[in-house]
Design an enzyme around this catalytic site. Structure first.
Site, PDB file in Angstrom:
ATOM      1  N   ASN A 106       0.883  -1.171   0.000  1.00  0.00           N
ATOM      2  CA  ASN A 106       0.000   0.000   0.000  1.00  0.00           C
ATOM      3  C   ASN A 106       0.921   1.221   0.000  1.00  0.00           C
ATOM      4  O   ASN A 106       1.501   1.556   1.030  1.00  0.00           O
ATOM      5  CB  ASN A 106      -0.900  -0.024   1.244  1.00  0.00           C
ATOM      6  CG  ASN A 106      -1.770   1.211   1.339  1.00  0.00           C
ATOM      7  OD1 ASN A 106      -1.803   2.029   0.423  1.00  0.00           O
ATOM      8  ND2 ASN A 106      -2.470   1.349   2.462  1.00  0.00           N
ATOM      9  N   LYS A 110       0.157   4.233  -0.274  1.00  0.00           N
ATOM     10  CA  LYS A 110      -0.468   5.420   0.340  1.00  0.00           C
ATOM     11  C   LYS A 110      -0.214   6.649  -0.549  1.00  0.00           C
ATOM     12  O   LYS A 110      -0.171   6.502  -1.773  1.00  0.00           O
ATOM     13  CB  LYS A 110       0.028   5.605   1.779  1.00  0.00           C
ATOM     14  CG  LYS A 110      -0.144   4.306   2.597  1.00  0.00           C
ATOM     15  CD  LYS A 110       0.045   4.474   4.067  1.00  0.00           C
ATOM     16  CE  LYS A 110      -0.152   3.132   4.772  1.00  0.00           C
ATOM     17  NZ  LYS A 110      -0.054   3.215   6.225  1.00  0.00           N
ATOM     18  N   GLU A 161      -6.794   4.870   7.809  1.00  0.00           N
ATOM     19  CA  GLU A 161      -6.536   6.285   7.496  1.00  0.00           C
ATOM     20  C   GLU A 161      -7.745   6.913   6.806  1.00  0.00           C
ATOM     21  O   GLU A 161      -8.059   8.082   7.033  1.00  0.00           O
ATOM     22  CB  GLU A 161      -5.257   6.392   6.645  1.00  0.00           C
ATOM     23  CG  GLU A 161      -4.023   6.097   7.483  1.00  0.00           C
ATOM     24  CD  GLU A 161      -2.857   5.482   6.724  1.00  0.00           C
ATOM     25  OE1 GLU A 161      -2.837   5.543   5.482  1.00  0.00           O
ATOM     26  OE2 GLU A 161      -1.965   4.919   7.405  1.00  0.00           O
ATOM     27  N   GLU A 197      -5.386  -4.794  10.471  1.00  0.00           N
ATOM     28  CA  GLU A 197      -4.356  -3.781  10.680  1.00  0.00           C
ATOM     29  C   GLU A 197      -4.639  -3.054  11.990  1.00  0.00           C
ATOM     30  O   GLU A 197      -5.428  -2.094  12.009  1.00  0.00           O
ATOM     31  CB  GLU A 197      -4.360  -2.776   9.525  1.00  0.00           C
ATOM     32  CG  GLU A 197      -4.096  -3.407   8.179  1.00  0.00           C
ATOM     33  CD  GLU A 197      -3.494  -2.410   7.192  1.00  0.00           C
ATOM     34  OE1 GLU A 197      -2.403  -2.695   6.699  1.00  0.00           O
ATOM     35  OE2 GLU A 197      -4.084  -1.341   6.963  1.00  0.00           O
ATOM     36  N   GLY A 219       2.612   2.341  10.866  1.00  0.00           N
ATOM     37  CA  GLY A 219       3.577   3.426  10.738  1.00  0.00           C
ATOM     38  C   GLY A 219       4.252   3.809  12.041  1.00  0.00           C
ATOM     39  O   GLY A 219       4.943   4.821  12.113  1.00  0.00           O
ATOM     40  N   SER A 275       3.433  -2.048  10.456  1.00  0.00           N
ATOM     41  CA  SER A 275       4.872  -2.162  10.709  1.00  0.00           C
ATOM     42  C   SER A 275       5.413  -3.556  10.396  1.00  0.00           C
ATOM     43  O   SER A 275       6.340  -4.036  11.060  1.00  0.00           O
ATOM     44  CB  SER A 275       5.216  -1.742  12.136  1.00  0.00           C
ATOM     45  OG  SER A 275       4.873  -0.375  12.346  1.00  0.00           O
TER      46      SER A 275
HETATM   47  P1  13P Z   1       3.087   0.396   7.675  1.00  0.00           P
HETATM   48  O1  13P Z   1       3.571  -0.915   7.101  1.00  0.00           O
HETATM   49  O2  13P Z   1       3.831   1.581   7.161  1.00  0.00           O
HETATM   50  O3  13P Z   1       2.964   0.342   9.162  1.00  0.00           O
HETATM   51  O4  13P Z   1       1.584   0.588   7.104  1.00  0.00           O
HETATM   52  C1  13P Z   1       0.709  -0.473   7.177  1.00  0.00           C
HETATM   53  C2  13P Z   1      -0.510  -0.131   6.416  1.00  0.00           C
HETATM   54  O5  13P Z   1      -1.247   0.767   6.782  1.00  0.00           O
HETATM   55  C3  13P Z   1      -0.781  -0.874   5.185  1.00  0.00           C
HETATM   56  O6  13P Z   1      -2.061  -0.605   4.701  1.00  0.00           O
END
Ligand code: 13P
Length: 249
Positions: free
Chosen positions: A9, A11, A96, A166, A172, A212
């Site tokens: 992802n 983002k 998010e 998640e 993050g 993470s």
């Molecule tokens: P991170 O791997 O950066 O923690 O993000 C996870 C995430 O939100 C994947 O959709």
């Protein structure tokens, strides 16, 4: 046997040129993966990246789609538009989007249905925030998210769904769920699916872990029987890291 998967992802990262460079690097490296590989990119990358990956085992996902089919919704991108780019998956319900763009259970139910109508496979994200985990409420939160947006689906529609657990406190933050915490929740989610759609459907549902997950910890997370792969944020932005995670699956 259910599909094992590693999905990225991106983002809101990477210009189009940077995204093309990353997809090109992945295409050159990921030739014969032992699991499904998906990359979720911003809308504007989709057509180019899907074209670039046409003869590759890597599939492409949008990170969102509109909750309306078409019409006067300035700035929105419909599921039909996403599908027309060659993307085959759509990430929906990411925390998010729930937190910053106020996506409710009802809105997400519409998005999931529109994705399915347009032959996009939803990767539907669920997970609790830190306060909910600390209060021991994670199971009820995840159950409500499923009941609110996807347990209305027919068994046939359900067979197109991939879930991603998640925990929001792990996204993050560098705070990964322990392999035991991930396994416990994934097994619980699978039990809810079994209650709703039966044991076979539950066995066949792919449940990814996200939060993470990185090149160092992926293997021990994926070693759990109910963790079918990962939804990777930060570590999907660097080809070597993402490829290490794919190899761990
Ligand atoms: P991170 O791997 O950066 O923690 O993000 C996870 C995430 O939100 C994947 O959709």
């Amino acid at each position: 046997m259910r599909t094992k998967m590693v999905a990225g992802n991106w983002k809101m990262n990477k210009t189009l040129q940077e995204g093309v460079a990353l997809a090109t690097e992945l295409k050159e490296t990921v030739k014969n993966p032992s699991c499904a590989v998906v990359i979720g990119t911003p809308f504007i990358h989709l057509a180019t990246v899907a074209g670039l990956l046409k003869d590759s085992p890597i599939e492409v996902a949008a990170e969102n789609c509109a909750d309306k089919a078409s019409g006067a919704y300035t700035g929105e991108v419909s599921a039909a538009m996403v599908a027309s780019t060659g993307a085959t998956y759509c990430i929906l319900g990411h925390s998010e989007r729930r937190a910053y763009y106020h996506e409710t259970y009802d809105i997400l139910r519409e998005k999931v249905l529109l994705a399915l109508e347009n032959n996009l496979k939803p990767i539907f994200c669920i997970g609790e925030v830190r306060e909910e985990r600390e209060a021991g409420r994670q199971n009820e939160v995840v159950k409500a998210q499923l009941e609110g947006s996807v347990f209305n689906l027919t068994p046939e529609q359900w067979s197109c769904i991939t879930l991603a657990y998640e925990p929001v406190w792990a996204i993050g933050t560098g705070l990964t769920a322990t392999p035991a915490q991930a396994q416990e929740m994934h097994a619980y989610i699978r039990s809810l699916i079994a209650q709703k759609y039966g044991n076979e459907a539950a066995d066949n549902t792919t449940i990814l872990y996200g939060g993470s997950c990185n090149a160092k910890n992926a293997a021990e997370l994926f070693a759990n029987p109910d963790v079918d792969g990962g939804l990777i944020g930060g570590a999907s932005l660097k080809a070597p890291d993402f490829c290490t995670i794919i190899a761990a699956r």
